[in-house]
Design a protein around this motif. Sequence first.
Motif, short mmCIF file in Angstrom:
data_model
loop_
_atom_site.label_atom_id
_atom_site.label_comp_id
_atom_site.label_asym_id
_atom_site.label_seq_id
_atom_site.Cartn_x
_atom_site.Cartn_y
_atom_site.Cartn_z
N VAL A 65 -6.96 66.95 -77.38
CA VAL A 65 -7.66 67.80 -78.34
C VAL A 65 -6.65 68.74 -78.99
CG1 VAL A 65 -9.49 69.48 -78.72
CG2 VAL A 65 -9.79 67.68 -77.01
N TYR A 66 -6.52 68.64 -80.31
CA TYR A 66 -5.64 69.52 -81.07
C TYR A 66 -6.48 70.42 -81.97
CZ TYR A 66 -2.82 71.23 -84.89
OH TYR A 66 -2.24 72.06 -85.82
N ASP A 67 -6.48 71.72 -81.70
CA ASP A 67 -7.17 72.70 -82.54
C ASP A 67 -8.58 72.23 -82.90
OD1 ASP A 67 -7.33 75.13 -83.87
OD2 ASP A 67 -6.55 74.33 -85.75
N GLY A 68 -9.31 71.75 -81.90
CA GLY A 68 -10.68 71.30 -82.10
C GLY A 68 -10.83 69.85 -82.53
N ILE A 69 -9.72 69.16 -82.81
CA ILE A 69 -9.76 67.77 -83.26
C ILE A 69 -9.56 66.84 -82.06
CG2 ILE A 69 -8.62 66.00 -84.66
CD1 ILE A 69 -7.79 68.22 -86.58
N ASP A 70 -10.49 65.90 -81.85
CA ASP A 70 -10.31 64.85 -80.86
C ASP A 70 -9.30 63.86 -81.43
OD1 ASP A 70 -10.50 62.52 -79.27
OD2 ASP A 70 -12.56 62.98 -78.71
N VAL A 71 -8.06 63.90 -80.95
CA VAL A 71 -6.97 63.15 -81.57
C VAL A 71 -7.21 61.65 -81.53
CG1 VAL A 71 -4.51 62.60 -81.38
CG2 VAL A 71 -5.29 64.98 -81.14
N VAL A 72 -7.68 61.13 -80.41
CA VAL A 72 -7.85 59.69 -80.27
C VAL A 72 -8.91 59.16 -81.23
CG1 VAL A 72 -8.50 57.83 -78.67
CG2 VAL A 72 -7.07 59.73 -77.87
N GLN A 73 -9.95 59.96 -81.48
CA GLN A 73 -11.07 59.52 -82.32
C GLN A 73 -10.97 60.00 -83.76
OE1 GLN A 73 -13.19 57.40 -81.01
NE2 GLN A 73 -12.28 57.62 -78.96
N ALA A 74 -9.95 60.79 -84.09
CA ALA A 74 -9.88 61.44 -85.42
C ALA A 74 -9.80 60.43 -86.55
CB ALA A 74 -8.69 62.38 -85.47
N ARG A 75 -10.49 60.76 -87.65
CA ARG A 75 -10.47 59.96 -88.86
C ARG A 75 -10.44 60.90 -90.08
NH1 ARG A 75 -9.99 57.07 -85.21
NH2 ARG A 75 -10.95 55.05 -84.74
N ARG A 83 -1.86 64.71 -88.59
CA ARG A 83 -0.58 64.07 -88.91
C ARG A 83 0.40 65.06 -89.55
NH1 ARG A 83 -0.40 59.41 -86.07
NH2 ARG A 83 -1.84 57.80 -86.79
N ARG A 84 -0.12 66.00 -90.30
CA ARG A 84 0.75 66.98 -90.95
C ARG A 84 1.19 68.07 -89.98
NH1 ARG A 84 -2.11 70.31 -95.28
NH2 ARG A 84 -2.27 71.82 -93.60
N GLU A 85 0.32 68.48 -89.09
CA GLU A 85 0.58 69.67 -88.28
C GLU A 85 1.24 69.38 -86.93
OE1 GLU A 85 -2.98 72.00 -88.06
OE2 GLU A 85 -3.12 72.23 -90.24
N GLY A 165 5.62 71.91 -92.68
CA GLY A 165 4.99 73.06 -92.04
C GLY A 165 4.13 72.75 -90.84
N PRO A 166 4.61 71.97 -89.86
CA PRO A 166 3.79 71.69 -88.68
C PRO A 166 3.62 72.91 -87.79
CG PRO A 166 6.01 70.91 -88.33
CD PRO A 166 5.95 71.39 -89.75
N ARG A 167 2.64 72.82 -86.92
CA ARG A 167 2.43 73.87 -85.91
C ARG A 167 2.99 73.46 -84.55
NH1 ARG A 167 -3.79 75.37 -86.12
NH2 ARG A 167 -3.07 77.17 -84.89
N ILE A 168 3.10 72.15 -84.32
CA ILE A 168 3.65 71.63 -83.07
C ILE A 168 4.79 70.67 -83.39
CG2 ILE A 168 3.23 70.26 -80.99
CD1 ILE A 168 0.38 71.18 -80.98
N LEU A 169 5.90 70.82 -82.66
CA LEU A 169 7.02 69.90 -82.76
C LEU A 169 7.20 69.23 -81.40
CD1 LEU A 169 9.15 69.11 -84.91
CD2 LEU A 169 10.69 70.76 -83.84
N VAL A 170 7.05 67.90 -81.38
CA VAL A 170 7.25 67.12 -80.16
C VAL A 170 8.66 66.55 -80.22
CG1 VAL A 170 6.44 65.19 -78.75
CG2 VAL A 170 4.79 66.55 -80.05
N CYS A 171 9.50 66.91 -79.26
CA CYS A 171 10.90 66.50 -79.25
C CYS A 171 11.14 65.57 -78.07
CB CYS A 171 11.81 67.72 -79.12
SG CYS A 171 11.61 68.93 -80.45
N ASP A 172 11.40 64.29 -78.36
CA ASP A 172 11.58 63.28 -77.32
C ASP A 172 13.08 63.11 -77.03
OD1 ASP A 172 11.33 61.29 -75.49
OD2 ASP A 172 10.51 59.79 -76.85
#
Length: 274
Positions: A65-75, A83-85, A165-172
């Motif tokens: 869940v990202y900021d209220g969005i169910d990521v797996v089910q998001a459309r 995708r932007r944030e 302008g993302p809010r989260i950066l995932v660094c692998d």
Amino acid sequence: MLLSVEHLDKSYKTGRRSSTQVLHDISLSVNQGDALGLVGESGSGKSTIAKCLLRLIKPEQGRIVYDGIDVVQARGADLRRFRREVQMVFQDPYGSLNPRMSVGELIGEGLLVHRLAATAAARRERVAEMMQMVGLNPADMDRYPRSFSGGQRQRIAIARALVIGPRILVCDEPVAALDVSVQAQVINLLQDLQRQLNLAIIFVAHDLAVVRHLCESIVVLHKGRIVETGDRNAIFDAPQDPYTRALIAAVPTPDPQVARAHRASRRHSPATQA
């Protein structure tokens, strides 16, 4: 809570009728402006978590869940905002950049995709701003990735991720392929950007020393399971799990020359180019 992961399971097929479970009941969370480290040896599941968070792969069980969005089910609009944030920086600074695109095109591509710059001039202005922010010379935006060092290429990758302008950066494991002195410069840059932009960072690594420098909280993974989680000082000062203790014991004693290079890079970051 900006992002939460609840009871995540993930398996990979190993044959026509067989599979191997690589994530077991993973739960974690991150707030705006926090830095969370995911640590473990190769095969521990940390990169699989990162790919699930970005919706690059789909888990069998659990919720993201990202900021209220169910990521797996998001459309639709929710998926576009996600995708932007939430953006990613990959491990390989050589393979993650298209060699046929100039640096300006690479960094500005997201502005085109998300329609965030009305004109080519506005796009170049934003690209120049981002290059300066990560310690690159905007005058080089028409050059190609082959003209840059590994550390500079990873700065290009960071600028490309941050330009929209993302809010989260995932660094692998973004510094795993870099020399030790360059690693320090890139980590310091990420730390400066986190504070400046109030970013949440999820940092995947096998190196506990790197994670300790950047992340306030640490999640230790072993064979697809969380074995320990907590504040970085608690993890290092009083590790509870034998696997965590083994990881800490494996951290090498800093070389004096490396330590001096780290301090010097900290003084000059982010302007010093890697």
